[in-house]
Design a protein around this motif. Structure first.
Motif, PDB file in Angstrom:
ATOM      1  N   ARG A  51       0.827  -1.217   0.000  1.00  0.00           N
ATOM      2  CA  ARG A  51       0.000   0.000   0.000  1.00  0.00           C
ATOM      3  C   ARG A  51       0.859   1.265   0.000  1.00  0.00           C
ATOM      4  O   ARG A  51       0.621   2.205   0.745  1.00  0.00           O
ATOM      5  CB  ARG A  51      -0.979  -0.001   1.166  1.00  0.00           C
ATOM      6  N   SER A  74     -12.771  -7.103 -11.710  1.00  0.00           N
ATOM      7  CA  SER A  74     -13.781  -6.166 -11.219  1.00  0.00           C
ATOM      8  C   SER A  74     -14.027  -4.998 -12.175  1.00  0.00           C
ATOM      9  O   SER A  74     -15.038  -4.313 -12.075  1.00  0.00           O
ATOM     10  CB  SER A  74     -13.367  -5.607  -9.849  1.00  0.00           C
ATOM     11  N   CYS A 112      -7.401   1.577  -9.293  1.00  0.00           N
ATOM     12  CA  CYS A 112      -7.148   2.183  -7.980  1.00  0.00           C
ATOM     13  C   CYS A 112      -5.776   2.844  -7.927  1.00  0.00           C
ATOM     14  O   CYS A 112      -4.892   2.524  -8.710  1.00  0.00           O
ATOM     15  CB  CYS A 112      -7.173   1.117  -6.885  1.00  0.00           C
ATOM     16  N   CYS A 115      -4.648   2.134  -1.924  1.00  0.00           N
ATOM     17  CA  CYS A 115      -6.093   2.022  -1.739  1.00  0.00           C
ATOM     18  C   CYS A 115      -6.394   1.030  -0.606  1.00  0.00           C
ATOM     19  O   CYS A 115      -5.753  -0.022  -0.518  1.00  0.00           O
ATOM     20  CB  CYS A 115      -6.754   1.539  -3.029  1.00  0.00           C
ATOM     21  N   SER A 170      -8.806  -0.938  -0.294  1.00  0.00           N
ATOM     22  CA  SER A 170      -9.577  -2.118  -0.718  1.00  0.00           C
ATOM     23  C   SER A 170      -8.740  -3.390  -0.567  1.00  0.00           C
ATOM     24  O   SER A 170      -7.516  -3.343  -0.479  1.00  0.00           O
ATOM     25  CB  SER A 170     -10.031  -1.966  -2.161  1.00  0.00           C
ATOM     26  N   ARG A 171      -9.431  -4.516  -0.574  1.00  0.00           N
ATOM     27  CA  ARG A 171      -8.757  -5.808  -0.463  1.00  0.00           C
ATOM     28  C   ARG A 171      -7.821  -6.005  -1.651  1.00  0.00           C
ATOM     29  O   ARG A 171      -8.211  -5.749  -2.797  1.00  0.00           O
ATOM     30  CB  ARG A 171      -9.804  -6.914  -0.430  1.00  0.00           C
ATOM     31  N   CYS A 211     -12.131   3.673  -8.848  1.00  0.00           N
ATOM     32  CA  CYS A 211     -12.551   3.148  -7.540  1.00  0.00           C
ATOM     33  C   CYS A 211     -13.284   4.246  -6.773  1.00  0.00           C
ATOM     34  O   CYS A 211     -12.892   5.417  -6.801  1.00  0.00           O
ATOM     35  CB  CYS A 211     -11.304   2.710  -6.768  1.00  0.00           C
ATOM     36  N   LYS A 212     -14.346   3.874  -6.074  1.00  0.00           N
ATOM     37  CA  LYS A 212     -15.107   4.852  -5.289  1.00  0.00           C
ATOM     38  C   LYS A 212     -14.480   5.106  -3.921  1.00  0.00           C
ATOM     39  O   LYS A 212     -14.850   6.062  -3.250  1.00  0.00           O
ATOM     40  CB  LYS A 212     -16.549   4.379  -5.138  1.00  0.00           C
ATOM     41  N   ARG A 213     -13.534   4.252  -3.519  1.00  0.00           N
ATOM     42  CA  ARG A 213     -12.862   4.461  -2.228  1.00  0.00           C
ATOM     43  C   ARG A 213     -11.692   5.439  -2.351  1.00  0.00           C
ATOM     44  O   ARG A 213     -11.612   6.396  -1.611  1.00  0.00           O
ATOM     45  CB  ARG A 213     -12.332   3.135  -1.684  1.00  0.00           C
ATOM     46  N   CYS A 214     -10.786   5.140  -3.267  1.00  0.00           N
ATOM     47  CA  CYS A 214      -9.559   5.960  -3.345  1.00  0.00           C
ATOM     48  C   CYS A 214      -9.635   7.075  -4.386  1.00  0.00           C
ATOM     49  O   CYS A 214      -8.785   7.949  -4.425  1.00  0.00           O
ATOM     50  CB  CYS A 214      -8.345   5.083  -3.611  1.00  0.00           C
TER      51      CYS A 214
END
Length: 74
Positions: free
Chosen positions: A16, A29, A33, A37, A39-40, A64-67
């Protein structure tokens, strides 16, 4: 990415490492990212590396909606 060492990039992904440039995309998917990130981590066989978010987007991946790799880093 031209002349990028996949082993080094894979290590940056699994550690990471937020300082790593570029993005990684996950074929299973359809998402790309930032390195770092939360995420897994994906399976290595599904990962593609890109120098910039625009390259991943052009290849058909979505951000990605997270990072939020398509937005400036915070």
């Amino acid at each position: 990415m031209d002349n990028w060492d996949d082993d080094r990039l894979w290590a940056a992904l699994t550690e990471r490492n937020k300082g790593q440039g570029g993005v990684y995309a996950v074929a299973s998917s359809g998402i790309y990212c930032r390195f770092g990130c939360p995420s897994r981590p994906p399976l290595r066989k599904n990962v593609r590396f890109y120098a910039a978010p625009a390259e991943a987007s052009e290849a058909g991946y979505r951000a990605c909606k997270r990072c939020k790799p398509d937005q400036p880093a915070a």
